[in-house]
Design a protein around this motif. Sequence first.
Motif, PDB file in Angstrom:
ATOM      1  N   THR B  25     -21.347  -4.666   0.959  1.00  0.00           N
ATOM      2  CA  THR B  25     -21.864  -3.563   1.774  1.00  0.00           C
ATOM      3  C   THR B  25     -21.584  -2.221   1.110  1.00  0.00           C
ATOM      4  O   THR B  25     -22.456  -1.346   1.051  1.00  0.00           O
ATOM      5  CB  THR B  25     -21.207  -3.575   3.176  1.00  0.00           C
ATOM      6  N   ILE B  26     -20.373  -2.080   0.586  1.00  0.00           N
ATOM      7  CA  ILE B  26     -20.001  -0.823  -0.079  1.00  0.00           C
ATOM      8  C   ILE B  26     -20.977  -0.527  -1.225  1.00  0.00           C
ATOM      9  O   ILE B  26     -21.502   0.580  -1.339  1.00  0.00           O
ATOM     10  CB  ILE B  26     -18.560  -0.931  -0.663  1.00  0.00           C
ATOM     11  N   PHE B  27     -21.226  -1.526  -2.055  1.00  0.00           N
ATOM     12  CA  PHE B  27     -22.078  -1.268  -3.219  1.00  0.00           C
ATOM     13  C   PHE B  27     -23.549  -1.129  -2.841  1.00  0.00           C
ATOM     14  O   PHE B  27     -24.266  -0.354  -3.469  1.00  0.00           O
ATOM     15  CB  PHE B  27     -21.872  -2.345  -4.288  1.00  0.00           C
ATOM     16  N   LEU B  28     -23.984  -1.857  -1.804  1.00  0.00           N
ATOM     17  CA  LEU B  28     -25.378  -1.678  -1.360  1.00  0.00           C
ATOM     18  C   LEU B  28     -25.573  -0.253  -0.845  1.00  0.00           C
ATOM     19  O   LEU B  28     -26.560   0.402  -1.170  1.00  0.00           O
ATOM     20  CB  LEU B  28     -25.696  -2.662  -0.229  1.00  0.00           C
ATOM     21  N   TYR B  29     -24.618   0.222  -0.077  1.00  0.00           N
ATOM     22  CA  TYR B  29     -24.700   1.580   0.454  1.00  0.00           C
ATOM     23  C   TYR B  29     -24.627   2.594  -0.694  1.00  0.00           C
ATOM     24  O   TYR B  29     -25.364   3.577  -0.720  1.00  0.00           O
ATOM     25  CB  TYR B  29     -23.564   1.798   1.457  1.00  0.00           C
ATOM     26  N   ALA B  30     -23.739   2.314  -1.652  1.00  0.00           N
ATOM     27  CA  ALA B  30     -23.513   3.263  -2.750  1.00  0.00           C
ATOM     28  C   ALA B  30     -24.742   3.415  -3.648  1.00  0.00           C
ATOM     29  O   ALA B  30     -24.970   4.480  -4.215  1.00  0.00           O
ATOM     30  CB  ALA B  30     -22.317   2.810  -3.582  1.00  0.00           C
ATOM     31  N   LEU B  87     -19.041  -6.133 -10.772  1.00  0.00           N
ATOM     32  CA  LEU B  87     -18.626  -4.991  -9.941  1.00  0.00           C
ATOM     33  C   LEU B  87     -17.210  -4.540 -10.284  1.00  0.00           C
ATOM     34  O   LEU B  87     -16.927  -3.337 -10.336  1.00  0.00           O
ATOM     35  CB  LEU B  87     -18.740  -5.335  -8.453  1.00  0.00           C
ATOM     36  N   SER B  88     -16.328  -5.501 -10.554  1.00  0.00           N
ATOM     37  CA  SER B  88     -14.949  -5.124 -10.924  1.00  0.00           C
ATOM     38  C   SER B  88     -14.943  -4.389 -12.261  1.00  0.00           C
ATOM     39  O   SER B  88     -14.202  -3.405 -12.432  1.00  0.00           O
ATOM     40  CB  SER B  88     -14.066  -6.369 -11.021  1.00  0.00           C
ATOM     41  N   ALA B  89     -15.760  -4.870 -13.200  1.00  0.00           N
ATOM     42  CA  ALA B  89     -15.835  -4.197 -14.506  1.00  0.00           C
ATOM     43  C   ALA B  89     -16.362  -2.775 -14.325  1.00  0.00           C
ATOM     44  O   ALA B  89     -15.850  -1.818 -14.936  1.00  0.00           O
ATOM     45  CB  ALA B  89     -16.744  -4.985 -15.443  1.00  0.00           C
ATOM     46  N   MET B  90     -17.375  -2.631 -13.458  1.00  0.00           N
ATOM     47  CA  MET B  90     -17.918  -1.293 -13.215  1.00  0.00           C
ATOM     48  C   MET B  90     -16.874  -0.393 -12.561  1.00  0.00           C
ATOM     49  O   MET B  90     -16.740   0.781 -12.920  1.00  0.00           O
ATOM     50  CB  MET B  90     -19.182  -1.381 -12.346  1.00  0.00           C
TER      51      MET B  90
END
Lengths: 157, 160
Positions: B25-30, B87-90
């Motif tokens: 959700t965090i990354f979709l929103y971001a 996502l962790s790498a990013m």
Amino acid sequence: MKRFLLEISVILVLAVAAGLTRNYLVGPSLTMFDFSPPGELTREEKAVQFPEADLEMVRTMSQTPGTLLVDAREPLLYELGHIPGAVNLPIGHFENRYPLVQKSLVGASWIITYCSDLTCPDSHRLAIRLREAGIANILLYRGGMKEWQDKGQDVSK
Amino acid sequence: MSANRLSGWLCSPYLQLLCRLFLGTIFLYACLDKIVHPDRFAEIVFQYRILPRSLIHPVALILPWVEFICGVLLIAGWWVRSSSLLLSAMLAVFIAALAVNAARGWDVACGCFSATAADTHNPWVLILRDLLFLIPGLLLLFFPSPKIVFSIPFPRRIRR
């Protein structure tokens, strides 16, 4: 491990495909490997070349009839101090101000544009706009107001 | 708590579900604002003064889509480890970039959740926040659950 790499590759390929598709189908379309920060000259603008004038040339030519200096900075900066004889044609108000100075520009044999200093792009942008408007014989004074003042030249207010 | 018990707790499918939904959700929103305004996001990427100019637009165009795809995959429960690795790498890269600017003493727009310059905060707070986001990412990566709960149906061989 192989599966892991395959999944990551698929995600990255999909992301590249989505990014490129979005860029070319929906605006604003960005040039892939060329970024110009806001305010800086774009590659297309840089490709339009003009002969340059140095301080000595500007000093001599400004006293010669037929030469018109054009200050591309904002009106407030112009009023705080400009090269004697210069007219103000800020790039941000080109459409409104051009008709006011058009007669002088068309009648001049040489036009010298300048802005604040070596880093400001406005004198180059103004030169492009003037050339597009049909004005020829344009010179760029890249040193701008900063060099003019630093070298102790007269300033009009 | 014994190591086995801790490992079992970390591998709990319900904790994994929580991490998946949170991170997804965090990354979709971001990513949404950055996908809509890649030009503004490019300016923010440029302000970090880390990438060469030739890479600013490719990053601004592609990175939000990586966030989007990984976010969708995490929520759907597919390719969970691969998505969490990306996502962790990013996040690790974002933390490094923020730390570089914090060390320089520059206050740049974050570009974390929006592509506007108003998204500017203390870089150390942002680093702390990203470190917090990194926890579920690493948990999904290093403690994969043998069972995935709440996964959108998909051909079995693609699902992880």
